[in-house]
Scaffold this active site. Structure first.
Site, mmCIF file in Angstrom:
data_model
loop_
_atom_site.group_PDB
_atom_site.id
_atom_site.type_symbol
_atom_site.label_atom_id
_atom_site.label_comp_id
_atom_site.label_asym_id
_atom_site.label_seq_id
_atom_site.Cartn_x
_atom_site.Cartn_y
_atom_site.Cartn_z
ATOM 1 N N ASP A 103 0.847 -1.204 0.000
ATOM 2 C CA ASP A 103 0.000 0.000 0.000
ATOM 3 C C ASP A 103 0.881 1.252 0.000
ATOM 4 O O ASP A 103 0.381 2.374 -0.108
ATOM 5 C CB ASP A 103 -1.010 0.002 1.155
ATOM 6 C CG ASP A 103 -0.379 -0.097 2.523
ATOM 7 O OD1 ASP A 103 0.861 -0.166 2.614
ATOM 8 O OD2 ASP A 103 -1.135 -0.091 3.524
ATOM 9 N N ASP A 116 -0.955 -6.083 -0.130
ATOM 10 C CA ASP A 116 -1.357 -5.424 1.113
ATOM 11 C C ASP A 116 -2.857 -5.222 1.164
ATOM 12 O O ASP A 116 -3.459 -4.767 0.185
ATOM 13 C CB ASP A 116 -0.700 -4.028 1.183
ATOM 14 C CG ASP A 116 0.468 -3.996 2.131
ATOM 15 O OD1 ASP A 116 0.511 -4.811 3.072
ATOM 16 O OD2 ASP A 116 1.352 -3.141 1.924
ATOM 17 N N GLU A 163 8.885 -4.397 10.627
ATOM 18 C CA GLU A 163 9.316 -3.085 10.125
ATOM 19 C C GLU A 163 9.829 -2.207 11.268
ATOM 20 O O GLU A 163 9.153 -2.023 12.299
ATOM 21 C CB GLU A 163 8.141 -2.386 9.410
ATOM 22 C CG GLU A 163 8.524 -0.994 8.899
ATOM 23 C CD GLU A 163 7.578 -0.426 7.862
ATOM 24 O OE1 GLU A 163 6.608 -1.116 7.463
ATOM 25 O OE2 GLU A 163 7.817 0.718 7.436
ATOM 26 N N LYS A 190 -1.234 -9.318 2.895
ATOM 27 C CA LYS A 190 -0.461 -8.880 4.068
ATOM 28 C C LYS A 190 -1.375 -7.991 4.906
ATOM 29 O O LYS A 190 -2.096 -7.149 4.370
ATOM 30 C CB LYS A 190 0.810 -8.127 3.656
ATOM 31 C CG LYS A 190 1.598 -7.609 4.872
ATOM 32 C CD LYS A 190 3.026 -7.264 4.526
ATOM 33 C CE LYS A 190 3.206 -5.967 3.777
ATOM 34 N NZ LYS A 190 2.759 -4.771 4.538
ATOM 35 N N GLU A 213 -1.551 -5.672 8.523
ATOM 36 C CA GLU A 213 -0.812 -5.029 9.614
ATOM 37 C C GLU A 213 -1.408 -5.459 10.952
ATOM 38 O O GLU A 213 -2.621 -5.456 11.125
ATOM 39 C CB GLU A 213 -0.873 -3.504 9.467
ATOM 40 C CG GLU A 213 -0.069 -3.003 8.279
ATOM 41 C CD GLU A 213 0.103 -1.487 8.250
ATOM 42 O OE1 GLU A 213 -0.210 -0.816 9.246
ATOM 43 O OE2 GLU A 213 0.557 -0.979 7.208
HETATM 44 O O1 KIV Z 1 3.570 -1.142 1.627
HETATM 45 C C1 KIV Z 1 4.763 -1.460 1.666
HETATM 46 O O2 KIV Z 1 5.542 -1.181 0.754
HETATM 47 C C2 KIV Z 1 5.234 -2.183 2.847
HETATM 48 C C3 KIV Z 1 6.700 -2.163 3.166
HETATM 49 C C4 KIV Z 1 6.948 -2.766 4.480
HETATM 50 C C5 KIV Z 1 7.607 -2.776 2.199
HETATM 51 O O3 KIV Z 1 4.456 -2.735 3.551
#
Ligand code: KIV
Length: 251
Positions: free
Chosen positions: A34, A73, A168, A103, A105
Site C-alpha cells: 500500500d 497489502d 518493520e 499482508k 498489519e
Molecule cells: O507497503 C509497503 O511497501 C510495505 C513495506 C513494508 C515494504 O508494507
C-alpha cells in the site's frame, strides 16, 4: 528457504513491466504494497489507496510474475472492519489478481482475523513493528522498541496461521529475538540483518523517490535522473530538429 538457510528477497512492485523485471531478476516475493499510495499516487501516507486501486495494480503484478510469489497489502481500513468483510476483500484480491496471499498489519490483536483468513484458504503475511496505517495514532513513523510486545505479536500471528511475519523498523536485536522465536520466515525492513529475508520499496531502491530516504534504504540506481536525462535529450532533439531523422520516418 528458511529451513535451507537461504535468505529470502522481497521487493515491492506496482505495475507489469517492473514486476516482470524483478521476477526475471530472481526476486522471491513481490509485494504490491500500500506504499503505492505514497510512491505511485504521491500521497503523504499509505491511507488513501483503496481496495479497488490495490486490485488494479495487483492484477498487473500477478500477471507478470512467472516465478515469484505475489503478496498484496490489505489497504486501510480493510483489516480493521468485520472479519467477514476482511475475508470478502481478501477473497477479491485472490480471485481478481492471480496473487497468492495478503499482508495484514498487526499481531496479537489480529490473531482471530488471521485465523479466519487462513481457515478460508487465504494465506496471510503478518506485519508487526512499525505499522504505517497507524501513522496518525503514533504521530509519525516511529521505531518500535517494546521487545516483549513485539515478540508476543509475532508469536500470536504465527500461532494464528500466518505463513510469514514482516517486521518493520525495530532494533536489530529485537528482530533477531522474533526470528529465533518463530518457525515461519521473518522478512525485515529497517530490522537489521538477522531476519530470514529483506524487503524494500522498489522506488527507493532504484532512485525513483525524491526527498527524505529512510536510513535503512540502499539506493542502487538513479532511475529518476536517467528519466530526466532521456527527456532532456528528447526535448533538445525535437527542438533542434535532429529527431525524427530518416531512420524514424516512413516512405
Ligand atoms: O507497503 C509497503 O511497501 C510495505 C513495506 C513494508 C515494504 O508494507
Amino acid at each position: 528457504m528458511r529451513k535451507a538457510g537461504e535468505r529470502i528477497t522481497m521487493l515491492t512492485a506496482y505495475d507489469y513491466p517492473t514486476a516482470a523485471a524483478l521476477d526475471a531478476a530472481g526476486i522471491d516475493v513481490l509485494l504490491v504494497g500500500d506504499s503505492l499510495a505514497m510512491v505511485v499516487q504521491g500521497h503523504d501516507t499509505t491511507l488513501p489507496v483503496t481496495l479497488d486501486q490495490m486490485i488494479y495494480h495487483a492484477e498487473m503484478v500477478g500477471r507478470a510474475a512467472k516465478r515469484a510469489m505475489v503478496v498484496v497489502d490489505l489497504p486501510f481500513p480493510e483489516g480493521q472492519l468485520s472479519i467477514e468483510q476482511t475475508i470478502r476483500s481478501s477473497a477479491r484480491v485472490l480471485k481478481e489478481t492471480r496473487c497468492q496471499a495478503v499482508k495484514l498489519e498487526g499481531g496479537a490483536e489480529q490473531a482471530d482475523r488471521i485465523r479466519a483468513l487462513t481457515t478460508a484458504g487465504i494465506p496471510v503475511m503478518a506485519h508487526v513493528g512499525l505499522r504505517p496505517q497507524n501513522v496518525h495514532v503514533e504521530g509519525g513513523y516511529v521505531v518500535q522498541r517494546d521487545e516483549e510486545a513485539l515478540v508476543h505479536d509475532a508469536i500470536a500471528a504465527e500461532q494464528a496461521g500466518a505463513f510469514a511475519v514482516l517486521i518493520e523498523c525495530v532494533p536489530s536485536a529485537v528482530a533477531a529475538h522474533i526470528t529465533r522465536s518463530l518457525q515461519v520466515p521473518t522478512i525485515g525492513i529497517g530490522a537489521g540483518p538477522a531476519t530470514d529475508g529483506q524487503v524494500l520499496v522498489i522506488n527507493d531502491l532504484i532512485g525513483l523517490t525524491s526527498g527524505y530516504l529512510p536510513r535503512f534504504v540502499t539506493r542502487l540506481a538513479d532511475v529518476k535522473q536517467e528519466i530526466t536525462n532521456a527527456a532532456t535529450r528528447y526535448r533538445d532533439a525535437v527542438r533542434d530538429g535532429s529527431f525524427p531523422d530518416s531512420r524514424h520516418e516512413f516512405s
